[in-house]
Design a protein around this motif. Structure first.
Motif, PDB file in Angstrom:
ATOM      1  N   ASP A 195      26.582  36.301  50.807  1.00 39.38           N
ATOM      2  CA  ASP A 195      25.124  36.542  51.277  1.00 39.38           C
ATOM      3  C   ASP A 195      24.343  36.655  49.788  1.00 39.38           C
ATOM      4  O   ASP A 195      23.741  37.571  49.837  1.00 39.38           O
ATOM      5  N   GLU A 196      23.140  35.842  49.163  1.00 34.83           N
ATOM      6  CA  GLU A 196      22.119  36.051  48.507  1.00 34.83           C
ATOM      7  C   GLU A 196      21.119  37.100  48.707  1.00 34.83           C
ATOM      8  O   GLU A 196      20.326  37.762  48.185  1.00 34.83           O
ATOM      9  N   ASP A 197      20.653  37.006  50.185  1.00 33.50           N
ATOM     10  CA  ASP A 197      19.893  37.814  50.690  1.00 33.50           C
ATOM     11  C   ASP A 197      20.320  39.717  51.231  1.00 33.50           C
ATOM     12  O   ASP A 197      19.161  40.157  51.185  1.00 33.50           O
ATOM     13  N   ASP A 198      21.402  39.782  50.438  1.00 30.04           N
ATOM     14  CA  ASP A 198      22.038  40.831  50.461  1.00 30.04           C
ATOM     15  C   ASP A 198      21.740  41.660  49.737  1.00 30.04           C
ATOM     16  O   ASP A 198      21.315  40.751  48.060  1.00 30.04           O
ATOM     17  N   MET A 199      21.991  43.177  49.328  1.00 29.51           N
ATOM     18  CA  MET A 199      21.709  43.533  48.148  1.00 29.51           C
ATOM     19  C   MET A 199      22.823  44.193  47.196  1.00 29.51           C
ATOM     20  O   MET A 199      23.786  44.628  47.461  1.00 29.51           O
ATOM     21  N   SER A 200      23.071  43.487  46.009  1.00 29.73           N
ATOM     22  CA  SER A 200      24.425  43.760  45.860  1.00 29.73           C
ATOM     23  C   SER A 200      23.991  43.911  44.078  1.00 29.73           C
ATOM     24  O   SER A 200      22.967  43.922  43.232  1.00 29.73           O
ATOM     25  N   LEU A 201      24.844  44.980  43.880  1.00 26.79           N
ATOM     26  CA  LEU A 201      24.786  45.599  42.577  1.00 26.79           C
ATOM     27  C   LEU A 201      26.554  45.293  41.584  1.00 26.79           C
ATOM     28  O   LEU A 201      27.095  45.471  42.405  1.00 26.79           O
ATOM     29  N   VAL A 202      26.293  44.782  40.600  1.00 28.63           N
ATOM     30  CA  VAL A 202      27.512  44.754  39.934  1.00 28.63           C
ATOM     31  C   VAL A 202      27.625  44.633  38.783  1.00 28.63           C
ATOM     32  O   VAL A 202      25.927  44.747  37.788  1.00 28.63           O
ATOM     33  N   PRO A 203      28.165  45.238  37.817  1.00 29.94           N
ATOM     34  CA  PRO A 203      27.920  45.141  36.157  1.00 29.94           C
ATOM     35  C   PRO A 203      28.429  44.108  35.760  1.00 29.94           C
ATOM     36  O   PRO A 203      28.308  43.466  36.132  1.00 29.94           O
ATOM     37  N   ASP A 204      27.270  44.169  34.899  1.00 28.49           N
ATOM     38  CA  ASP A 204      27.088  42.557  34.292  1.00 28.49           C
ATOM     39  C   ASP A 204      28.097  42.111  32.983  1.00 28.49           C
ATOM     40  O   ASP A 204      28.104  42.996  31.503  1.00 28.49           O
ATOM     41  N   GLU A 205      29.435  41.669  33.631  1.00 26.62           N
ATOM     42  CA  GLU A 205      30.324  41.509  32.564  1.00 26.62           C
ATOM     43  C   GLU A 205      30.373  40.467  31.978  1.00 26.62           C
ATOM     44  O   GLU A 205      30.439  40.367  30.614  1.00 26.62           O
TER      45      GLU A 205
END
Length: 343
Positions: free
Chosen positions: A162-172
């Protein structure tokens, strides 16, 4: 509720917020707002209350703080990665950041089981956690948690679908690009890419970034195509022979994981190819046990998962205070240079 004025069993009453308010010359309500960083108060008022609290040795306990702020000062850490290779550094980084804010942490390992996940969500709800951090072993999007809207959730490593959630990911993609840039800067011109299963998000994102970085340098992928396989050493040992048959002039190989790279290093040594003199080698993950045990020690991309976890915790604390930042945030990777790419 606070600490006693004197230690021991003298029966002296504990210092209360009323005592602090009296010392600071403010109302109890104002003292409460100042100590819990709420309301609109002048900076000098907050400092006067803080100074009075310090002088009296007042320190509200967690229960009192929770009652005053309407919070439990507890956070749930939910992981789907029973191995812990990727989620553990994220969780440790998050716990460090939360611990600094005197937040209690409940760690729940779902082992990738939906039933376990529901059970833990119920357990966390019963503890009235202020928020939840979710992590996993891959960067493939996952279904969002079915939690009440008043409980903020931050997804770290494994983003929410869900794009409305808060997500943090490594910039692979950025991580793959700096690996290719490093090889090109070292004079390598025939660079191959061996990676994991094509069905995995990480494989596809890194491979696309490799081809884009090579194109920007005016180069083509050695062998003409990305070699997709498994995230393990046997695949690396097997794939390197395909690379050398397709491109005998290959002078560098970028691998999608350190495990693949270690298998590649073993096969190259068996073939009489010297790393890095003949072929430079770069991995991905900076898995210490793999990268440092490789012969020679492996240059590799570090996703900085500890920092990812810390950033997720900071994002969650802000969300608990009402500052919601929806969408996916990509955090930069860094290149750890060792002997496998030369001096």
């Amino acid at each position: 509720m606070g600490r006693p004025r004197h230690a021991g069993t003298s029966g002296v009453a504990p210092v209360t917020i009323t005592d602090v308010a009296a010392r600071a010359g403010v109302s109890v309500g104002t003292a409460s707002k100042a100590l819990n960083d709420r309301g609109k108060l002048r900076a000098e008022t907050r400092e006067r209350v803080a100074a009075a609290a310090r002088e009296l040795g007042f320190r509200p306990n967690a229960m009192a703080r929770g009652l005053l702020a309407g919070r439990s000062f507890t956070v749930g850490l939910l992981t789907t990665d029973h191995v812990g290779r990727f989620s553990l550094p994220v969780l440790l980084g998050a716990e460090d950041a939360l611990g600094a804010g005197e937040i209690s942490v409940f760690l729940c390992d779902t082992r990738g089981d939906a039933i376990r996940e529901r059970h833990y969500l119920q357990a966390l709800a019963s503890r009235r956690v202020d928020g939840i951090i979710v992590t996993g072993r891959r960067t493939d999007p996952r279904p969002p948690l079915p939690v009440p809207p008043q409980v903020p959730v931050v997804y770290a490593m494994a983003p929410s679908a869900d794009e409305d959630d808060m997500s943090l990911v490594p910039d692979e993609a950025q991580g793959a690009s700096i690996a290719i840039d490093h090889l090109v800067a070292g004079g390598r011109r025939h660079i191959a890419h061996i990676t994991g299963p094509a069905r995995h998000h990480s494989s596809r994102v890194r491979a696309a970034a490799v081809e884009q970085a090579l194109s920007a340098a005016g180069l083509e992928l050695a062998g003409g195509r990305v070699l997709y396989g498994e995230w393990n050493e046997p695949w690396g040992r097997q794939a390197v022979h395909q690379v050398l048959r397709a491109e005998p002039k290959c002078d560098a190989i970028f691998c999608g994981s350190d495990q693949i790279a270690r298998g590649v290093a073993e096969s190259l040594r068996e073939c009489g190819r010297v790393v890095p003199d003949d072929i430079a080698l770069v991995g991905y993950d900076n898995w210490d046990v793999m990268a440092t045990a490789c012969r020679p020690p492996l240059t590799t991309v570090d996703m900085d998962l500890g920092e990812l976890g810390r950033a997720a915790a900071v994002r969650l604390l802000r969300a608990i205070d009402g500052e919601i930042t929806p969408g996916v945030t990509h955090l930069p990777c860094r290149l750890v240079v060792r002997d496998s790419t030369g001096p």
